[in-house]
Design a protein around this motif. Sequence first.
Motif, PDB file in Angstrom:
ATOM      1  N   GLY A  87       9.056  -9.819   3.789  1.00 58.03           N
ATOM      2  CA  GLY A  87       8.796 -10.616   2.770  1.00 58.03           C
ATOM      3  C   GLY A  87       7.448 -10.614   2.206  1.00 58.03           C
ATOM      4  N   ASP A  88       6.577 -11.294   2.217  1.00 55.09           N
ATOM      5  CA  ASP A  88       5.233 -11.254   1.353  1.00 55.09           C
ATOM      6  C   ASP A  88       4.315 -10.618   2.462  1.00 55.09           C
ATOM      7  OD1 ASP A  88       6.300 -11.838  -0.784  1.00 55.09           O
ATOM      8  OD2 ASP A  88       5.736 -14.269  -0.357  1.00 55.09           O
ATOM      9  N   ARG A  89       4.587 -10.074   3.705  1.00 52.84           N
ATOM     10  CA  ARG A  89       3.374  -9.679   4.364  1.00 52.84           C
ATOM     11  C   ARG A  89       3.710  -8.032   4.370  1.00 52.84           C
ATOM     12  NH1 ARG A  89       0.357 -10.252   9.056  1.00 52.84           N
ATOM     13  NH2 ARG A  89       0.526  -8.735  10.759  1.00 52.84           N
ATOM     14  N   LEU A  90       2.554  -7.212   4.387  1.00 56.36           N
ATOM     15  CA  LEU A  90       2.565  -5.669   4.125  1.00 56.36           C
ATOM     16  C   LEU A  90       1.786  -5.325   5.151  1.00 56.36           C
ATOM     17  CD1 LEU A  90       3.335  -3.071   3.041  1.00 56.36           C
ATOM     18  CD2 LEU A  90       1.448  -3.297   1.366  1.00 56.36           C
ATOM     19  N   VAL A  91       2.137  -4.262   6.059  1.00 62.34           N
ATOM     20  CA  VAL A  91       1.357  -3.806   7.070  1.00 62.34           C
ATOM     21  C   VAL A  91       1.510  -2.320   6.919  1.00 62.34           C
ATOM     22  CG1 VAL A  91       0.978  -3.577   9.579  1.00 62.34           C
ATOM     23  CG2 VAL A  91       1.599  -5.706   8.684  1.00 62.34           C
ATOM     24  N   PHE A  92       0.383  -1.513   6.888  1.00 62.60           N
ATOM     25  CA  PHE A  92       0.599   0.079   6.865  1.00 62.60           C
ATOM     26  C   PHE A  92      -0.450   0.791   7.664  1.00 62.60           C
ATOM     27  CE2 PHE A  92      -1.322  -0.689   2.796  1.00 62.60           C
ATOM     28  CZ  PHE A  92      -2.167   0.143   2.557  1.00 62.60           C
ATOM     29  N   THR A  93      -0.478   1.886   7.969  1.00 64.35           N
ATOM     30  CA  THR A  93      -1.337   2.744   8.452  1.00 64.35           C
ATOM     31  C   THR A  93      -1.767   3.836   7.505  1.00 64.35           C
ATOM     32  OG1 THR A  93      -0.769   2.420  10.718  1.00 64.35           O
ATOM     33  CG2 THR A  93      -1.963   4.285  10.189  1.00 64.35           C
ATOM     34  N   LYS A  94      -2.847   4.017   7.235  1.00 64.54           N
ATOM     35  CA  LYS A  94      -3.520   5.032   6.174  1.00 64.54           C
ATOM     36  C   LYS A  94      -3.865   6.147   7.079  1.00 64.54           C
ATOM     37  CE  LYS A  94      -7.318   5.089   3.433  1.00 64.54           C
ATOM     38  NZ  LYS A  94      -8.195   4.671   2.513  1.00 64.54           N
ATOM     39  N   THR A  95      -3.169   7.468   6.794  1.00 66.54           N
ATOM     40  CA  THR A  95      -3.458   8.698   7.746  1.00 66.54           C
ATOM     41  C   THR A  95      -4.224   9.657   6.828  1.00 66.54           C
ATOM     42  OG1 THR A  95      -1.892   8.221   9.076  1.00 66.54           O
ATOM     43  CG2 THR A  95      -2.692  10.482   9.442  1.00 66.54           C
ATOM     44  N   PRO A  96      -5.685   9.629   6.641  1.00 68.72           N
ATOM     45  CA  PRO A  96      -6.436  10.411   5.905  1.00 68.72           C
ATOM     46  C   PRO A  96      -5.905  12.100   6.192  1.00 68.72           C
ATOM     47  CG  PRO A  96      -7.691   8.991   6.822  1.00 68.72           C
ATOM     48  CD  PRO A  96      -6.554   8.874   7.497  1.00 68.72           C
ATOM     49  N   ALA A  97      -5.729  12.803   5.000  1.00 70.55           N
ATOM     50  CA  ALA A  97      -5.345  14.349   5.150  1.00 70.55           C
ATOM     51  C   ALA A  97      -6.510  15.170   5.818  1.00 70.55           C
ATOM     52  CB  ALA A  97      -4.880  14.865   3.891  1.00 70.55           C
ATOM     53  N   ASP A  98      -7.738  14.529   5.816  1.00 72.21           N
ATOM     54  CA  ASP A  98      -8.948  15.450   6.317  1.00 72.21           C
ATOM     55  C   ASP A  98      -9.054  15.386   7.857  1.00 72.21           C
ATOM     56  OD1 ASP A  98      -9.822  12.917   6.202  1.00 72.21           O
ATOM     57  OD2 ASP A  98     -11.306  13.252   4.704  1.00 72.21           O
ATOM     58  N   GLY A  99      -8.032  14.342   8.267  1.00 70.81           N
ATOM     59  CA  GLY A  99      -8.608  14.090   9.906  1.00 70.81           C
ATOM     60  C   GLY A  99      -9.336  13.074  10.313  1.00 70.81           C
ATOM     61  N   ALA A 100      -9.642  12.228   9.422  1.00 68.99           N
ATOM     62  CA  ALA A 100     -10.466  11.076   9.595  1.00 68.99           C
ATOM     63  C   ALA A 100     -10.089   9.900  10.424  1.00 68.99           C
ATOM     64  CB  ALA A 100     -11.224  10.606   8.223  1.00 68.99           C
ATOM     65  N   ASP A 101     -10.476   9.046  10.771  1.00 68.53           N
ATOM     66  CA  ASP A 101      -9.847   8.006  11.340  1.00 68.53           C
ATOM     67  C   ASP A 101      -8.823   7.307  10.753  1.00 68.53           C
ATOM     68  OD1 ASP A 101     -11.759   7.938  13.586  1.00 68.53           O
ATOM     69  OD2 ASP A 101     -13.295   6.559  12.499  1.00 68.53           O
ATOM     70  N   LEU A 102      -7.772   6.875  11.513  1.00 73.35           N
ATOM     71  CA  LEU A 102      -6.683   6.123  10.881  1.00 73.35           C
ATOM     72  C   LEU A 102      -7.075   4.734  10.685  1.00 73.35           C
ATOM     73  CD1 LEU A 102      -3.940   6.852  13.789  1.00 73.35           C
ATOM     74  CD2 LEU A 102      -4.220   8.165  11.535  1.00 73.35           C
ATOM     75  N   ILE A 103      -6.402   4.124   9.545  1.00 71.16           N
ATOM     76  CA  ILE A 103      -7.149   2.936   8.995  1.00 71.16           C
ATOM     77  C   ILE A 103      -5.824   2.178   8.863  1.00 71.16           C
ATOM     78  CG2 ILE A 103      -8.208   1.568   7.347  1.00 71.16           C
ATOM     79  CD1 ILE A 103      -9.001   4.796   6.749  1.00 71.16           C
ATOM     80  N   GLU A 104      -5.786   0.737   9.547  1.00 74.25           N
ATOM     81  CA  GLU A 104      -4.821  -0.068   9.631  1.00 74.25           C
ATOM     82  C   GLU A 104      -4.901  -0.913   8.475  1.00 74.25           C
ATOM     83  OE1 GLU A 104      -2.025   0.094  11.553  1.00 74.25           O
ATOM     84  OE2 GLU A 104      -2.709   1.715  12.798  1.00 74.25           O
ATOM     85  N   TYR A 105      -3.894  -1.407   7.603  1.00 78.76           N
ATOM     86  CA  TYR A 105      -4.228  -2.351   6.388  1.00 78.76           C
ATOM     87  C   TYR A 105      -3.127  -3.487   6.793  1.00 78.76           C
ATOM     88  CZ  TYR A 105      -6.974   0.714   3.381  1.00 78.76           C
ATOM     89  OH  TYR A 105      -7.762   1.393   2.870  1.00 78.76           O
ATOM     90  N   VAL A 106      -3.286  -4.803   6.696  1.00 79.87           N
ATOM     91  CA  VAL A 106      -2.632  -5.954   6.821  1.00 79.87           C
ATOM     92  C   VAL A 106      -2.859  -6.810   5.493  1.00 79.87           C
ATOM     93  CG1 VAL A 106      -1.960  -7.836   8.053  1.00 79.87           C
ATOM     94  CG2 VAL A 106      -2.702  -5.924   9.337  1.00 79.87           C
ATOM     95  N   GLY A 107      -1.722  -7.140   4.589  1.00 81.45           N
ATOM     96  CA  GLY A 107      -1.997  -7.650   3.405  1.00 81.45           C
ATOM     97  C   GLY A 107      -0.926  -8.530   3.279  1.00 81.45           C
TER      98      GLY A 107
END
Length: 139
Positions: free
Chosen positions: A69-89
């Motif tokens: 629906g109107d909820r978006l959840v994703f994980t951003k995985t940096p190519a340089d190996g930095a920490d994973l970042i979770e997004y909820v919008g």
Amino acid sequence: MSESIAGTWTGVYVYPDDHPENADGFWQPTPFVAHFTETNGVVGGRISEPDFLWGGPERHAEVDGFRNGDRLVFTKTPADGADLIEYVGTISDERRRIEGQWHIIGSWSGSFRMDRCAPSKPAEERAVQRLPVGAGDQS
């Protein structure tokens, strides 16, 4: 399933001012460009952003997640190996804006906002010139 979020989005993510690691405001708001794909609610894509902190080349990340629906959840995985970042919008404004929170698990979090880019028109459509009213009259 409602309209897809596939396409290009521009946005900014913000670091919290009240976090000990950002007490002097070193971590400034960071603009980004997201290119999303979506099939049956499964979201993928990539994000590019400048490296404001260390002055390096542009940073890139892969995106994996879902939309319900109107909820978006994703994980951003940096190519340089930095920490994973979770997004909820939350998707709003007739599917033209997404706002929410990002967080690094076990670390800190902040807010983000992104806006859908207008789709580009095909070259032939951009080249069409409109005639003034009455220009085609033979009277």
